[in-house]
Every structure is written in structure tokens, then in C-alpha cells.
Design a protein around this motif. Structure first.
Motif, PDB file in Angstrom:
ATOM      1  N   PRO A   1       0.808  -1.221   0.000  1.00 16.36           N
ATOM      2  CA  PRO A   1       0.000   0.000   0.000  1.00 16.36           C
ATOM      3  C   PRO A   1       0.845   1.276   0.000  1.00 16.36           C
ATOM      4  O   PRO A   1       1.933   1.323   0.574  1.00 16.36           O
ATOM      5  CB  PRO A   1      -0.800  -0.098   1.309  1.00 16.36           C
ATOM      6  CG  PRO A   1      -0.785  -1.534   1.675  1.00 16.36           C
ATOM      7  CD  PRO A   1       0.504  -2.084   1.162  1.00 16.36           C
TER       8      PRO A   1
ATOM      9  N   VAL B   1      -5.391   4.898   1.822  1.00 16.00           N
ATOM     10  CA  VAL B   1      -4.692   4.144   0.774  1.00 16.00           C
ATOM     11  C   VAL B   1      -4.999   4.801  -0.561  1.00 16.00           C
ATOM     12  O   VAL B   1      -6.169   4.968  -0.918  1.00 16.00           O
ATOM     13  CB  VAL B   1      -5.167   2.673   0.745  1.00 16.00           C
ATOM     14  CG1 VAL B   1      -4.420   1.899  -0.321  1.00 16.00           C
ATOM     15  CG2 VAL B   1      -4.977   2.031   2.099  1.00 16.00           C
TER      16      VAL B   1
ATOM     17  N   MET C   1     -12.590   0.903  -4.814  1.00 16.57           N
ATOM     18  CA  MET C   1     -11.167   0.764  -5.141  1.00 16.57           C
ATOM     19  C   MET C   1     -10.834   1.400  -6.484  1.00 16.57           C
ATOM     20  O   MET C   1      -9.675   1.391  -6.916  1.00 16.57           O
ATOM     21  CB  MET C   1     -10.770  -0.721  -5.197  1.00 16.57           C
ATOM     22  CG  MET C   1     -10.837  -1.389  -3.841  1.00 16.57           C
ATOM     23  SD  MET C   1     -10.257  -3.074  -3.935  1.00 16.57           S
ATOM     24  CE  MET C   1      -8.486  -2.854  -3.913  1.00 16.57           C
TER      25      MET C   1
ATOM     26  N   LEU D   1      -7.748   3.827  -7.086  1.00 18.37           N
ATOM     27  CA  LEU D   1      -6.377   3.483  -6.704  1.00 18.37           C
ATOM     28  C   LEU D   1      -5.439   3.417  -7.914  1.00 18.37           C
ATOM     29  O   LEU D   1      -5.843   2.978  -8.988  1.00 18.37           O
ATOM     30  CB  LEU D   1      -6.353   2.120  -5.995  1.00 18.37           C
ATOM     31  CG  LEU D   1      -7.199   1.996  -4.726  1.00 18.37           C
ATOM     32  CD1 LEU D   1      -7.044   0.605  -4.128  1.00 18.37           C
ATOM     33  CD2 LEU D   1      -6.798   3.061  -3.716  1.00 18.37           C
TER      34      LEU D   1
ATOM     35  N   ALA E   1      -7.370  -2.430   1.604  1.00 14.94           N
ATOM     36  CA  ALA E   1      -7.739  -1.159   0.967  1.00 14.94           C
ATOM     37  C   ALA E   1      -9.210  -0.837   1.211  1.00 14.94           C
ATOM     38  O   ALA E   1      -9.579   0.327   1.382  1.00 14.94           O
ATOM     39  CB  ALA E   1      -7.445  -1.223  -0.529  1.00 14.94           C
TER      40      ALA E   1
END
Ligand code: C2E
Ligand code: MG
Ligand code: MG
Ligand code: MG
Length: 278
Positions: free
Chosen positions: A46, A54, A110, A113, A274
Motif C-alpha cells: 500500500p 490508501v 477501489m 487506486l 484497501a
């Protein structure tokens, strides 16, 4: 001096050289087997922002041997580079990383990311690197805008013109670039200014003693100032203690990667981490 004794067989006069050669040949054979049998795995470390959210991960290669042992890149990347196998291994890394990133992009929590992937110099300067990557984007359906390639200073210095051209092509596809292990190589400020970079990654060797070694502290502060003045994001790797993290934020660096937060995790554990650490 090696003496050929029939097909693919060599004898060396020095037994130590013979032993090293045999070990290397065995390692290469084992890496080919690893590719065929799916023994390589990616783990994801991470990367966090100043509020400990994150924001992404770095994909790190591991090799799961048939006996269950896990090997780290230090034990085989050198041999992969020298044998040329890094091209095929690197392709596997990119395909696997992009498939994982595409998977994240389908999860609402997510989707934002970024994923950083290490690319070796030999791989990046391969003639078909760009079309190969393009093929992976189509195959995996990934949005390349959240893919970041980590390059090293030695690559940039060794073939500046070709590297800059390839970077520019990939930049058009939305990919971003990080200069890994920054400060350990020889890239000049002129290079930095001319390349389409997005991020500098402070090498972990400067972080180790940053609280006690005035030289390391100065180097880290200078890298952060340099990144700021060139408009580049700066990330620190090897952040292990709250003191180091405090030093970094006092110096103006707000993105962190290191054991203080997490080691590299399996894809499944990274996803859990995450999604819970929001
Ligand atoms: P790197 O790209 O600089 O990766 C950071 C290394 O630091 C990783 O080691 C990571 O596990 C380790 N690390 C992370 N946080 C900390 C910390 O807080 N303290 C300390 N002491 N270490 C930390 P790893 O996974 O063993 O990888 C070593 C190197 O192998 C990488 O250095 C990279 O240069 C190379 N590598 C890894 N995966 C790949 C890959 O897929 N392709 C290529 N070409 N190279 C790779
Ligand atoms: Mg890296
Ligand atoms: Mg690094
Ligand atoms: Mg390193």
C-alpha cells in the motif's frame, strides 16, 4: 575460459567458476519452469497519503517455489536480467498487474487506486514494448490512466532519447511515470526536466538513518524541494517508524510506503486492507 564439450555443455578449469555457472544455468531453467507453471506471484504494498488513506500500491514480484518457499527479487532478478528472461517475466508482471488493476476498477471503493509497476531497463527499451502494453490494455480492459511505471535513473541515463520517446508515447495513453530509487543514480537535473515524469521516489537507503544522519536528512529535504520545484509528486519508500514519517511531513512529503503501514500483501489481502482502510 570455457571449453565446449558437445551441445550446451561446457567445462571450466576453475571448479568455483564451474559451480557458479552450473548454479546460474539451473536458476535460469527454474525460472523458465516458474513461468510455465505459474510460480510467480505479485504482492501489493500500500501507498498512503497524509491522512493515512490508501491511494494505491506498488506491485512487487515474488516466486513461490514448489516446496512453498517464497523468493524475493534480490534472489533472482539479476539472473533474469542477465539471461534476458526479464522480458518474458516483465510481460507476465504487466499482464498480471493490469488484470488486477482492472479488477479494482470494477469495485466502486477501489476504483481510484493507482498501481505502480517496476519495469527494468531491458524491458522498457525492447522494440515492441509499447504495442505489447497496448495489447495488455485491450486484453484486460484496464483504464491505463491509473497505471504508473517505475523506471530507474540508470535506464534514463543509458538511452535518454529512446526512453524519452517511449515515455511520450505511453504518456499519450494516460500512463504516469515514477523515478524509482531516486538519489542513488546519476540523472542530471536536465534529464529530469526533459522527461514526462510524474513522481520521484526517494530511495529507502536515505530513509534508514534520516533521523540521525545529517547528510541523509539533507538529501531527503533536497529531493523533496526538487520535486516541488519541478512540479513532481514525491513519495518516500522504506518508511518504518512514526519518527521518519514525521520528518517527511515536516519536510513536505505527503505520500508514504513502508513497513510502518504494511508489507506487500497478496492480492486478496490488499483488497481487504484497501477496502477497510478508507
Ligand atoms: P523497489 O522497487 O525499490 O521496491 C521497494 C522494495 O523495498 C521492496 O523490496 C519492498 O518490499 C521493500 N520495502 C518496502 N517497504 C520497506 C520498508 O519499510 N523497509 C525496508 N527495509 N524495505 C521496504 P522487494 O519486494 O524485495 O523488491 C526489491 C526490488 O526488486 C525492487 O525495489 C525492484 O527494484 C525489484 N522488483 C520488484 N518487483 C519487480 C518487478 O516486477 N519487475 C522488476 N523489473 N523489478 C522488480
Ligand atoms: Mg519500485
Ligand atoms: Mg525503490
Ligand atoms: Mg530499490
Amino acid at each position: 575460459q570455457a571449453k565446449a564439450c558437445g551441445r550446451n555443455t561446457y567445462r571450466f578449469h576453475d571448479p568455483a567458476v564451474q559451480a557458479a555457472w552450473t548454479a546460474r544455468a539451473e536458476l535460469e531453467g527454474a525460472m523458465r519452469r516458474a513461468l510455465r507453471h505459474g510460480e510467480f506471484v505479485l504482492h501489493y504494498q500500500p501507498q498512503l497519503d497524509r491522512s493515512s488513506r490508501v491511494i494505491g500500491a506498488e506491485a512487487l514480484l515474488r516466486w513461490r517455489l514448489p516446496d512453498g518457499r517464497l523468493l524475493y527479487p534480490a534472489e533472482f532478478i539479476g539472473a533474469a536480467e542477465e539471461s534476458g528472461l526479464i522480458i518474458e517475466i516483465g510481460r507476465w508482471v504487466l499482464r498480471t498487474a493490469c488484470a488486477e488493476l482492472a479488477h479494482w476498477q470494477r469495485h466502486p471503493d477501489m476504483a481510484g487506486l493507482t498501481l505502480s509497476v517496476n519495469v527494468s531497463a531491458n524491458q522498457f527499451t525492447e522494440a515492441d514494448f509499447v504495442p505489447m502494453l497496448q495489447g495488455i490494455f485491450e486484453e484486460t480492459g484496464v483504464q491505463p490512466a491509473s497505471l504508473k511505471l517505475e523506471l530507474t535513473e540508470s535506464l534514463v541515463v543509458s538511452d535518454f532519447t529512446q526512453t524519452a520517446r517511449t515515455m511520450a508515447l505511453l504518456k499519450q495513453r494516460g500512463i504516469s511515470f515514477s523515478l524509482d530509487d531516486f538519489g542513488t543514480g546519476y540523472s542530471s537535473l536536465a534529464y529530469l526536466r526533459k522527461l514526462p515524469l510524474d513522481q520521484l521516489k526517494i530511495d529507502q537507503s536515505f530513509m534508514r538513518d534520516v533521523l540521525t544522519d545529517q547528510n541523509d536528512a539533507s538529501i531527503v529535504r533536497s529531493i523533496i524541494a526538487l520535486g516541488d520545484s519541478l512540479g513532481l509528486q514525491v513519495i518516500a519508500e522504506g518508511v518504518e517508524t512514526p519518527g521518519q514519517r514525521q520528518f517527511l511531513s515536516d519536510a513536505g512529503c505527503f505520500i508514504y510506503q513502508g513497513f510502518l503501514y504494511q508489507h506487500a500483501l497478496s492480492a486478496e489481502h490488499f483488497t481487504q486492507y484497501a477496502r477497510s482502510a478508507h
